[in-house]
Design an enzyme around this catalytic site. Structure first.
Site, PDB file in Angstrom:
ATOM      1  N   SER A   1       0.896  -1.179  -0.049  1.00 34.93           N
ATOM      2  CA  SER A   1       0.039   0.056   0.140  1.00 34.93           C
ATOM      3  C   SER A   1       0.939   1.365  -0.160  1.00 34.93           C
ATOM      4  CB  SER A   1      -0.794  -0.019   1.133  1.00 34.93           C
ATOM      5  OG  SER A   1      -2.086   0.845   0.980  1.00 34.93           O
TER       6      SER A   1
ATOM      7  N   ASP B   1      -9.559  -5.348  -4.373  1.00 40.27           N
ATOM      8  CA  ASP B   1      -9.071  -3.895  -3.748  1.00 40.27           C
ATOM      9  C   ASP B   1      -9.351  -2.612  -4.481  1.00 40.27           C
ATOM     10  OD1 ASP B   1      -6.878  -2.538  -2.603  1.00 40.27           O
ATOM     11  OD2 ASP B   1      -5.103  -3.135  -3.449  1.00 40.27           O
TER      12      ASP B   1
ATOM     13  N   HIS C   1      -7.946  -5.759  -0.347  1.00 39.99           N
ATOM     14  CA  HIS C   1      -6.937  -4.977   0.080  1.00 39.99           C
ATOM     15  C   HIS C   1      -6.223  -5.703   1.417  1.00 39.99           C
ATOM     16  CE1 HIS C   1      -3.942  -1.834  -0.189  1.00 39.99           C
ATOM     17  NE2 HIS C   1      -4.201  -1.236   1.214  1.00 39.99           N
TER      18      HIS C   1
END
Length: 303
Positions: free
Chosen positions: A165, A245, A277
């Site tokens: 991320s 995601d 995610h």
């Protein structure tokens, strides 16, 4: 009194990870938990925490695999955790568990960075912290750095870097810098990006609110231009995407931008269907999570 309470609860801006109130308060929607370092008797992986810098305050959790032959050194992974630049930690149960598993599978030393979080550390603070951590690792290249585990067991000619991320975003920032300026004593082999965050979605506004001196939606940290991607200082890049995601679209665009740039290294993309995610952190025992770890580990062992 009631009027003051009402005024203090007036929202200035609300984002995915935080709410900012007009009185200056900030509420982070996700708490950050921390656990102490520990050793795994089943795999022999050890961990400990180290201070990298006091100004800025930067630390790390280091993971050492079971050393079967002290004369043989092992690759190094510099890992930068995600969390929207405002929550999570290298010391959290999620990342501690993930790195323990990854180090056991790959037989590498991992340095998991603990960087400053917004709002106490406004952006670009975390990017600066990640660079400080990188320089600290490089200081062990001649075997005389401050950390014995790295001096004794790290092979910095097999150096990898990555994160998930926002941590993947910071890894890209560092890879551009290494490609532009070098990193003496370190041979940067590959970068791993798990569910990377880049510009082109609603979270852009959150990122820019954390970064008072940003250059807008085309800021090179948020939306790396082709000339920066062409400079990545590694031989290969592995990118993980997840079908459900919220960052899937911008991650896919980044992959295409990287392939279209003049980057001369190899680019591999692995997508997991039906998952969201960071699925591998929240359900580490699932088949897809185990396959992610195995692929990550095999990438670290193919020099």
């Amino acid at each position: 009194m009631g009027g003051n309470e009402e005024a203090s609860n007036e929202i200035a801006r609300k984002f995915r990870f935080l709410t900012a109130y007009k009185d200056g308060r900030v509420e982070i929607h996700y708490p950050t938990q921390k656990v102490p370092p520990s050793n795994d008797p089943n795999t022999g992986v050890q961990s400990k925490d180290v201070i990298i810098s006091t100004e800025p305050p930067v630390s790390a959790r280091i993971f050492l695999p079971k050393i079967h032959d002290p004369t043989q050194k092992v690759p190094v992974l510099y890992y930068i955790h995600g969390g929207g630049f405002c929550f999570e930690s290298a010391f959290s149960p999620l990342f501690h568990g993930h790195l323990m598993t990854l180090v056991a599978e790959a037989n590498v030393i991992a340095v998991s960075l603990e960087y400053g979080l917004w709002p106490e550390r406004p952006l670009p603070g975390s990017y600066i912290d990640s660079w400080v951590g990188l320089q600290w690792i490089a200081s062990h290249a001649n075997g005389s750095g401050p950390e014995p585990w790295l001096n004794d067991h790290a092979d910095l000619s097999r150096f990898f870097m990555g994160g998930d991320s926002g941590g993947a975003n910071m890894s890209n920032f560092l890879a551009v810098h290494i490609g532009s300026y070098g990193l003496p004593g370190v041979r940067f082999i590959g970068m791993i990006m798990v569910h990377p965050f880049f510009g082109g979605m609603e979270d852009d506004e959150m990122w820019m609110s954390m970064y008072p001196t940003n250059c807008g939606k085309q800021d090179p940290k948020l939306k790396p231009p082709a000339e920066d991607l062409a400079k990545l200082g590694c031989k290969k890049v592995l990118i993980f995407l997840a079908e459900k995601d919220h960052l899937r679209e911008v991650g896919g665009i980044f992959c295409e931008d990287l392939k279209k740039s003049r980057y001369k290294g190899a680019v591999e993309v692995v997508e997991h269907e039906g998952v969201a995610h960071e699925f591998h952190l929240f359900d580490p025992a699932s088949d897809k999570s185990r396959s992610l770890v195995k692929k990550f580990a095999s990438f670290l062992n193919e020099v």
